[in-house]
Enzyme design. Structure first.
Site, PDB file in Angstrom:
ATOM      1  N   LYS A  54       0.841  -1.204   0.000  1.00 27.94           N
ATOM      2  CA  LYS A  54       0.000   0.000   0.000  1.00 27.94           C
ATOM      3  C   LYS A  54       0.874   1.250   0.000  1.00 27.94           C
ATOM      4  O   LYS A  54       0.588   2.226  -0.711  1.00 27.94           O
ATOM      5  CB  LYS A  54      -0.950  -0.027   1.206  1.00 27.94           C
ATOM      6  CG  LYS A  54      -2.019  -1.095   1.066  1.00 27.94           C
ATOM      7  CD  LYS A  54      -2.785  -1.358   2.358  1.00 27.94           C
ATOM      8  CE  LYS A  54      -3.682  -2.578   2.199  1.00 27.94           C
ATOM      9  NZ  LYS A  54      -4.294  -3.024   3.445  1.00 27.94           N
ATOM     10  N   GLN A  98      -3.901  -1.480   9.778  1.00 25.13           N
ATOM     11  CA  GLN A  98      -3.805  -2.832   9.190  1.00 25.13           C
ATOM     12  C   GLN A  98      -4.313  -3.868  10.190  1.00 25.13           C
ATOM     13  O   GLN A  98      -3.847  -3.915  11.333  1.00 25.13           O
ATOM     14  CB  GLN A  98      -2.346  -3.119   8.792  1.00 25.13           C
ATOM     15  CG  GLN A  98      -2.158  -4.444   8.085  1.00 25.13           C
ATOM     16  CD  GLN A  98      -2.860  -4.500   6.718  1.00 25.13           C
ATOM     17  OE1 GLN A  98      -2.812  -3.559   5.945  1.00 25.13           O
ATOM     18  NE2 GLN A  98      -3.525  -5.609   6.435  1.00 25.13           N
ATOM     19  N   ASP A 121     -10.646   2.782   4.188  1.00 22.73           N
ATOM     20  CA  ASP A 121     -11.032   1.370   4.031  1.00 22.73           C
ATOM     21  C   ASP A 121     -12.552   1.248   3.955  1.00 22.73           C
ATOM     22  O   ASP A 121     -13.067   0.220   3.511  1.00 22.73           O
ATOM     23  CB  ASP A 121     -10.535   0.550   5.232  1.00 22.73           C
ATOM     24  CG  ASP A 121      -9.302  -0.267   4.897  1.00 22.73           C
ATOM     25  OD1 ASP A 121      -9.018  -0.453   3.702  1.00 22.73           O
ATOM     26  OD2 ASP A 121      -8.627  -0.716   5.849  1.00 22.73           O
TER      27      ASP A 121
END
Ligand code: NDP
Length: 287
Positions: A54, A98, A121
């Site tokens: 990412k 994460q 997200d």
């Protein structure tokens, strides 16, 4: 007739280029670079690889990256303090925690602390609620990526019969809301669905997100249907999806491969969400 094989890698590449162009355009207008903050708690090797990918994708499109690596024994308050600091930092457009976090930390409770404006997200309860109610907000990356795959392959969603196999918070549920928003007639199946093959055979658009290698056989697919395979299963013969690709390809009108279908879309949509996050803050400031 051979089906259209939906090339997720190339569609994801196009989205990344569009984001990079938008960043360059912002630069020409003297606007700040979008910034993505990533938080990795502990040293889980798979998570470290995901975060590294990412971060790399961010730098390739010209984003500012702010990585925060916290020790595995960090307590809830330490992660909370970092999230709150990032929530109020104007150079940070998006925040990504994460998951999974180390045992003993409540990942869902920590994610819920991320400001909805920075929830790139799209998975916090606030973002999920906005989606379920049809209100504006950042949408979860994998389901939003599936809608992009359909749109960019010119698959008609409105009026179609869409069947989703899998009801996770990550894929199935948000995807149902996105398809409903686009006027599909949506059915969600799960492990207790009676006669799953028969329900799948109704689908104009069949989306499978289960995590069982080749669960969906060719005779579950309506001739001409679009089949989107979200599954990623690591087997001795490599990565395979939840659909029998070879068999279903003989029946489907369009189908995603695994790998190279849905997979590449998730990071591309994360980049786009980060851009949308900064743009919507700017739109609110100038309103
Ligand atoms: P979950 O394990 O959270 O959910 C699986 C779903 O499948 C559940 O709703 C479960 O039903 C249902 N299910 C399990 N067995 C069956 C069965 N035999 N028949 C019908 N339904 C069944 O998985 P995720 O949604 O997180 O992920 C699904 C797959 O997609 C995985 O392979 C994952 O790796 C992949 N994935 C890929 C992504 C990408 O490409 N970027 C992103 C996210 C996921 P029930 O609710 O009743 O238990």
């Amino acid at each position: 007739m051979a089906p259209i094989v939906i090339d997720g890698a190339s569609i994801a590449g196009a989205i990344r280029s569009e984001v990079a162009d938008a960043v360059a355009e912002r630069d020409r207008h003297g606007l700040a670079k979008p910034g993505l903050a990533t938080i990795l708690v502990g040293e889980d090797p798979a998570s470290a690889v995901y975060v590294a990918n990412k971060i790399k994708a961010c730098s390739q499109v010209g984003f500012e990256g702010f990585h925060h690596a916290l020790p595995a024994d960090s307590n809830f308050e330490a992660v909370e303090a970092l999230i709150e600091q990032l929530n109020s930092d104007p150079t940070v457009s998006g925040i990504l925690l994460q998951l999974p976090v180390p045992e003993g930390l409540d990942g869902a409770a920590l994610s819920a602390l991320i400001s909805p404006n920075k929830d790139v997200d799209g998975l916090t309860p606030a973002s999920a609620g906005a989606l379920a109610l049809g209100r504006p907000g950042l949408r979860p990356c994998t389901p939003a990526g599936i809608i992009e795959l359909l749109d960019r392959t010119a698959i008609q969603i409105s009026g179609s019969e869409a069947v989703i196999v899998g009801r996770s918070d990550l894929v199935g549920r948000p995807l149902a809301s996105l398809l409903l928003e686009r006027d599909a007639t949506v059915t969600i199946c799960h492990s207790r669905t009676i006669d799953l093959p028969e329900v799948c055979r109704r689908a104009d658009i069949l989306i499978v997100a289960v995590g069982r290698p080749e669960l969906v056989a060719a005779d579950w697919v309506k001739p001409g249907a679009t089949v989107i395979d979200v599954g990623i299963n690591r087997t001795d013969s490599g990565l395979i999806g939840d659909v029998d690709f070879a068999g279903a390809s003989k029946v489907a009108g369009a189908i995603t491969p695994v790998p190279g279908g849905v997979g590449p879309m998730t990071i591309a949509m994360l980049l786009r969400n980060t851009l949308l996050a900064v743009e919507s803050v700017e739109a609110r400031v100038s309103a």
